[in-house]
Write a protein that holds these residues in place. Sequence first.
Motif, short mmCIF file in Angstrom:
data_model
loop_
_atom_site.label_atom_id
_atom_site.label_comp_id
_atom_site.label_asym_id
_atom_site.label_seq_id
_atom_site.Cartn_x
_atom_site.Cartn_y
_atom_site.Cartn_z
N THR A 340 -38.41 -1.55 19.12
CA THR A 340 -37.40 -0.49 19.11
C THR A 340 -37.37 0.34 20.39
OG1 THR A 340 -38.95 0.95 17.92
CG2 THR A 340 -37.32 -0.27 16.61
N GLY A 341 -38.30 0.10 21.30
CA GLY A 341 -38.19 0.74 22.61
C GLY A 341 -36.88 0.41 23.29
N ALA A 342 -36.26 -0.70 22.88
CA ALA A 342 -34.96 -1.10 23.41
C ALA A 342 -33.89 -0.04 23.15
CB ALA A 342 -34.54 -2.43 22.80
N LEU A 343 -34.11 0.83 22.18
CA LEU A 343 -33.11 1.84 21.81
C LEU A 343 -33.47 3.23 22.33
CD1 LEU A 343 -32.56 0.51 18.18
CD2 LEU A 343 -31.04 0.21 20.14
N GLN A 344 -34.29 3.28 23.39
CA GLN A 344 -34.67 4.58 23.93
C GLN A 344 -33.47 5.38 24.43
OE1 GLN A 344 -37.64 6.68 27.21
NE2 GLN A 344 -37.03 4.58 27.59
N ALA A 345 -32.52 4.75 25.10
CA ALA A 345 -31.40 5.50 25.67
C ALA A 345 -30.61 6.21 24.57
CB ALA A 345 -30.50 4.57 26.47
N LEU A 346 -30.28 5.50 23.51
CA LEU A 346 -29.58 6.12 22.38
C LEU A 346 -30.43 7.22 21.78
CD1 LEU A 346 -27.33 6.23 20.23
CD2 LEU A 346 -28.49 4.37 19.03
N SER A 347 -31.72 6.99 21.65
CA SER A 347 -32.62 7.98 21.06
C SER A 347 -32.70 9.24 21.92
CB SER A 347 -34.01 7.38 20.88
OG SER A 347 -33.96 6.24 20.05
N THR A 413 -42.71 3.25 20.82
CA THR A 413 -42.65 4.67 20.45
C THR A 413 -41.42 5.38 21.01
OG1 THR A 413 -43.96 5.35 22.37
CG2 THR A 413 -45.17 4.81 20.35
N LEU A 414 -40.78 4.77 22.02
CA LEU A 414 -39.69 5.46 22.72
C LEU A 414 -38.43 5.61 21.88
CD1 LEU A 414 -40.13 3.81 26.24
CD2 LEU A 414 -41.03 6.00 25.43
N SER A 415 -38.36 4.96 20.73
CA SER A 415 -37.20 5.15 19.86
C SER A 415 -37.39 6.32 18.90
CB SER A 415 -36.93 3.88 19.06
OG SER A 415 -37.97 3.64 18.13
N PHE A 416 -38.53 6.99 18.97
CA PHE A 416 -38.83 8.09 18.05
C PHE A 416 -38.55 9.46 18.69
CE2 PHE A 416 -41.12 4.51 16.40
CZ PHE A 416 -41.16 4.68 15.03
N LEU A 417 -37.90 9.49 19.84
CA LEU A 417 -37.67 10.74 20.55
C LEU A 417 -36.96 11.81 19.71
CD1 LEU A 417 -36.60 9.38 24.08
CD2 LEU A 417 -38.90 9.99 23.27
N PRO A 418 -36.01 11.45 18.81
CA PRO A 418 -35.35 12.51 18.03
C PRO A 418 -36.28 13.31 17.13
CG PRO A 418 -34.01 10.53 18.04
CD PRO A 418 -35.33 10.15 18.64
#
Length: 454
Positions: A340-347, A413-418
């Motif tokens: 899911t790090g692939a979705l960092q930008a959206l996150s 972990t980068l998709s958990f920014l929110p």
Amino acid sequence: MLTVLLNGYQTFAQGKLNQVQRFSFIFGLYSRSQIMERRKFLGAISLAGLAGAMTPTSLMATENQPIELKVKARDEREFWWKLLYKIADPVTSNLANGTFKKNMLVEKSPSFDSRSIHVTYLEAVGRTYAGIAPWLALPDDETKEGASRKKMRNDALQGLTKCFDPASPDQLNFKTDYQPIVDAAYLAHAFLRAPKALWEPLDTLTKDRIITAFKSLRNRKPFSSNWLLFGSMAEAFMLSVGQEPDLERLNKGIKKLNDWYKGDGYYGDGPNLAFDYYNSFVIHPMMVDTLKVLVDHSMATQKEYDLALSRMERYAVGQERMISPEGTFPPIGRSITYRTGALQALSQIALMEKLPKTIKPAQVRAALTLVKKNMYEVPGTFDKNGWLQLGFVGHDPDIADYYTSTGSLYMATLSFLPLGLPATNEFWSAPAEDWTARKAWGGKKFAKDYHVDY
């Protein structure tokens, strides 16, 4: 027909079907002769209950059913922070205890190249800290989440003092290989995302050791690719804490990536466009956050920052639309073991509260929640001690690239920014909504999409 389906579901949920029978059961729900009864069937079960019974990879879209079926927003947040804690705790707790290298069982790609396997430890630290930083920046509270967050923050700080201590068995390597250029940048990103939680509380000696380690990388030049932004990010962090930056290294990443911009939210990774997730893993987040530091120090204009942010917003629109009705995203390009790090930008756009008006925060939350369920609830994702294993969905070392080892995987972990947004924020408090692909394939109205010229 409904009775047959319910009986079949009970047998399915009890695990009495083999793989072929499981597939046949799911496929049967989609046959033309059963469509009307299927609607009644799906209306009788919550999404949460169905997800608990099925393996995540076999989840199918529920036609025209809102994603909020008996799923409360606060439950989604609890799912997120507990999952982040599960992923990150083996790194932070072992660092705090001085047992990080001892206990992290390193798995490497079958095609792993000649680089030292020791780079994997800095990879795990830098990438984990970059993902947990916004969550750790929230103030303490008396909730279960607050207690877990406080423990992880304390572990993270204690771990930093140890992994930069020359006498520690967990001391990280910055002196050899080129890979530390990458993961120093992720650690720098963590400090920029949560300076009051992860940088300011450190003692002076540890801060000096970190800065010395970052400066030691200046004897190695980043490759002419997205790597240039790693150099820029590390130098931007040092500028932010009062250090004299290497100006060429600081500015080169910004300049070259702008030269390589292809349009409609996509930067080239080098002169050519690479159809993978590096615009999300690296380029947009580090471009925007480096420029923010430069603007704060009057070394770039607000116009330059706004342009980079607009491009990132445009890219995030595409990312939201790529999440399927079933809660999956395409396994395209290299480094898909970063999950899911692939979705960092959206996150990150969600964290910054910069989503366009056509995308509600709650639809991003709902989409990302289902993606995480589909990806992290599959057996084999974690080893018996809780460390991530090579793979995309489940365990599959063969899908790993030549530069991938256990530490690399903590890009997840980068998709958990929110989680850096408080529970009262609309992202977490609003009722869940269908995301764009779910609306489109469910026959609902959804926003049109157009390219942009900037």
